[in-house]
Scaffold this motif. Structure first.
Motif, PDB file in Angstrom:
ATOM      1  N   ASN A  24      38.550   9.877  10.745  1.00  0.00           N
ATOM      2  CA  ASN A  24      37.297   9.698  10.779  1.00  0.00           C
ATOM      3  C   ASN A  24      36.863   8.198  11.038  1.00  0.00           C
ATOM      4  N   ASN A  25      35.453   7.970  11.086  1.00  0.00           N
ATOM      5  CA  ASN A  25      35.101   6.552  11.304  1.00  0.00           C
ATOM      6  C   ASN A  25      34.702   5.789  10.083  1.00  0.00           C
ATOM      7  N   ASP A  26      35.233   6.329   8.801  1.00  0.00           N
ATOM      8  CA  ASP A  26      35.217   5.728   7.533  1.00  0.00           C
ATOM      9  C   ASP A  26      36.659   5.135   7.078  1.00  0.00           C
ATOM     10  N   SER A  27      37.573   4.916   8.182  1.00  0.00           N
ATOM     11  CA  SER A  27      38.700   4.448   7.754  1.00  0.00           C
ATOM     12  C   SER A  27      39.838   5.357   7.537  1.00  0.00           C
ATOM     13  N   GLU A  28      39.414   6.455   7.141  1.00  0.00           N
ATOM     14  CA  GLU A  28      40.261   7.675   6.568  1.00  0.00           C
ATOM     15  C   GLU A  28      40.884   8.022   7.705  1.00  0.00           C
ATOM     16  N   PRO A  29      42.478   8.148   7.528  1.00  0.00           N
ATOM     17  CA  PRO A  29      43.312   8.597   8.487  1.00  0.00           C
ATOM     18  C   PRO A  29      43.430  10.208   8.488  1.00  0.00           C
ATOM     19  N   GLY A  30      43.894  10.374   9.735  1.00  0.00           N
ATOM     20  CA  GLY A  30      43.725  11.899   9.861  1.00  0.00           C
ATOM     21  C   GLY A  30      45.359  12.500   9.470  1.00  0.00           C
ATOM     22  N   TYR A  31      45.432  13.941   9.231  1.00  0.00           N
ATOM     23  CA  TYR A  31      46.681  14.350   8.916  1.00  0.00           C
ATOM     24  C   TYR A  31      46.793  15.633   9.567  1.00  0.00           C
ATOM     25  N   THR A  32      48.057  16.214   9.869  1.00  0.00           N
ATOM     26  CA  THR A  32      48.201  17.556  10.232  1.00  0.00           C
ATOM     27  C   THR A  32      49.200  18.176   9.558  1.00  0.00           C
ATOM     28  N   ILE A  33      48.957  19.527   9.015  1.00  0.00           N
ATOM     29  CA  ILE A  33      50.022  20.299   8.405  1.00  0.00           C
ATOM     30  C   ILE A  33      50.674  21.287   9.510  1.00  0.00           C
ATOM     31  N   LEU A  48      55.686  12.969   6.883  1.00  0.00           N
ATOM     32  CA  LEU A  48      56.006  12.078   7.829  1.00  0.00           C
ATOM     33  C   LEU A  48      54.861  11.228   7.466  1.00  0.00           C
ATOM     34  N   HIS A  49      55.280   9.859   7.749  1.00  0.00           N
ATOM     35  CA  HIS A  49      54.189   8.930   8.293  1.00  0.00           C
ATOM     36  C   HIS A  49      54.721   7.713   8.795  1.00  0.00           C
ATOM     37  N   ALA A  50      54.060   7.300  10.133  1.00  0.00           N
ATOM     38  CA  ALA A  50      54.791   6.189  10.954  1.00  0.00           C
ATOM     39  C   ALA A  50      53.729   5.580  10.896  1.00  0.00           C
ATOM     40  N   HIS A  51      54.383   3.859  10.337  1.00  0.00           N
ATOM     41  CA  HIS A  51      53.192   2.959  10.376  1.00  0.00           C
ATOM     42  C   HIS A  51      53.915   1.582  10.389  1.00  0.00           C
ATOM     43  N   GLU A  52      53.475   0.744  11.123  1.00  0.00           N
ATOM     44  CA  GLU A  52      53.790  -0.802  11.505  1.00  0.00           C
ATOM     45  C   GLU A  52      55.434  -0.582  11.414  1.00  0.00           C
ATOM     46  N   GLY A  53      55.991   0.096  12.626  1.00  0.00           N
ATOM     47  CA  GLY A  53      57.426   0.016  12.668  1.00  0.00           C
ATOM     48  C   GLY A  53      58.171   0.674  11.788  1.00  0.00           C
ATOM     49  N   THR A  54      57.708   1.531  10.718  1.00  0.00           N
ATOM     50  CA  THR A  54      58.420   2.107   9.682  1.00  0.00           C
ATOM     51  C   THR A  54      58.096   3.707   9.793  1.00  0.00           C
ATOM     52  N   LEU A 107      54.030   1.954  -5.594  1.00  0.00           N
ATOM     53  CA  LEU A 107      53.872   0.719  -5.037  1.00  0.00           C
ATOM     54  C   LEU A 107      55.051   0.356  -4.057  1.00  0.00           C
ATOM     55  N   LEU A 108      56.130   0.456  -4.393  1.00  0.00           N
ATOM     56  CA  LEU A 108      57.341   0.332  -3.506  1.00  0.00           C
ATOM     57  C   LEU A 108      57.535   0.934  -2.343  1.00  0.00           C
ATOM     58  N   PHE A 109      56.717   2.063  -1.928  1.00  0.00           N
ATOM     59  CA  PHE A 109      57.167   2.789  -0.886  1.00  0.00           C
ATOM     60  C   PHE A 109      55.957   3.108  -0.207  1.00  0.00           C
ATOM     61  N   GLY A 110      56.197   3.105   1.152  1.00  0.00           N
ATOM     62  CA  GLY A 110      55.098   3.332   2.307  1.00  0.00           C
ATOM     63  C   GLY A 110      54.010   2.156   2.395  1.00  0.00           C
ATOM     64  N   PHE A 132      49.541   5.411   3.203  1.00  0.00           N
ATOM     65  CA  PHE A 132      50.511   6.268   2.626  1.00  0.00           C
ATOM     66  C   PHE A 132      50.399   6.326   1.139  1.00  0.00           C
ATOM     67  N   ARG A 133      50.411   5.260   0.442  1.00  0.00           N
ATOM     68  CA  ARG A 133      50.201   5.222  -1.081  1.00  0.00           C
ATOM     69  C   ARG A 133      48.870   5.919  -1.436  1.00  0.00           C
ATOM     70  N   LYS A 134      47.739   5.647  -0.590  1.00  0.00           N
ATOM     71  CA  LYS A 134      46.590   6.216  -1.090  1.00  0.00           C
ATOM     72  C   LYS A 134      46.374   7.701  -0.646  1.00  0.00           C
ATOM     73  N   TYR A 135      46.753   8.210   0.515  1.00  0.00           N
ATOM     74  CA  TYR A 135      46.449   9.681   0.761  1.00  0.00           C
ATOM     75  C   TYR A 135      47.747  10.418   0.483  1.00  0.00           C
TER      76      TYR A 135
END
Length: 191
Positions: free
Chosen positions: A16-25, A78-84, A130-133, A137-140
């Motif tokens: 959405n436009n509030d910077s919340e990421p989307g996800y799919t199950i 799974l979450h792909a972000h910044e080359g990870t 805090l060490l992962f993702g 990822f850590r928030k959602y």
């Protein structure tokens, strides 16, 4: 949206436009392996993909490779972000060679189209640490995992997509139609 011939989309939360990421199950058939019981050789795996912005179909390509290589069953998110590529897994009582699992995913991640992703494999119990993702990822991820029933389940007749259409009345009418060319009884719809 149809993403793959291997995957069924169970649920989709768009970005959405509030910077919340989307996800799919997603769900997909997966072998139970040594824990198969009687006729139950295949189960249904439900897992989530947390998108960093709009859906990145390269993740789907990696999932398809993981299904073919039989390393998808323990995956929950799974979450792909910044080359990870962060992969969350959970033991379900099965023996899991963590090193072989990690190496298989590193090999899969190294072949992503137009890039080479570092693979981070973490257990479900440390999601949100805090060490992962990354930040998203850590928030959602903890909320997604708490909200949805992710993991392997045995297939039952309740999983059949059209089970609700098979009421006794509808089946009786359908059977009548098969036996004769008579019109259906009044006030009864076939579909």
């Amino acid at each position: 949206m149809i993403y793959s011939k291997f995957l069924y989309t169970e649920f989709e939360q768009p970005h959405n436009n509030d910077s919340e990421p989307g996800y799919t199950i997603f769900s997909t058939p997966q072998p139970w392996g040594v824990y198969a019981m009687g006729e139950q050789r295949v189960g249904i795996l439900s897992f989530a993909v947390l998108w960093d912005g709009k859906p990145d179909t390269r993740v789907i390509n990696l999932v398809e490779q993981a299904i073919v290589r039989d390393v998808m069953a323990p995956v929950r998110l799974l979450h792909a972000h910044e080359g990870t590529l962060t992969i969350v897994f959970k033991y379900e009582g099965e023996e899991l060679d963590i090193e072989a699992f990690r190496l298989a995913w590193e090999d899969i991640g190294s072949g992503v189209q137009l890039d080479c992703w570092t693979v981070e494999v973490i257990e479900e119990c440390v999601v949100g640490h805090l060490l992962f993702g990354g930040r998203l990822f850590r928030k959602y991820a903890p909320e997604i995992m708490a909200t949805h029933n992710l993991g392997m389940s045995f297939y039952t007749q309740d999983d059949f997509l059209f089970k609700d259409e098979w009421s006794k009345v509808e089946m009786a009418v359908f059977g009548q139609q098969q036996d004769s060319d008579d019109e259906p009884p009044p006030n009864m719809e076939l579909f």
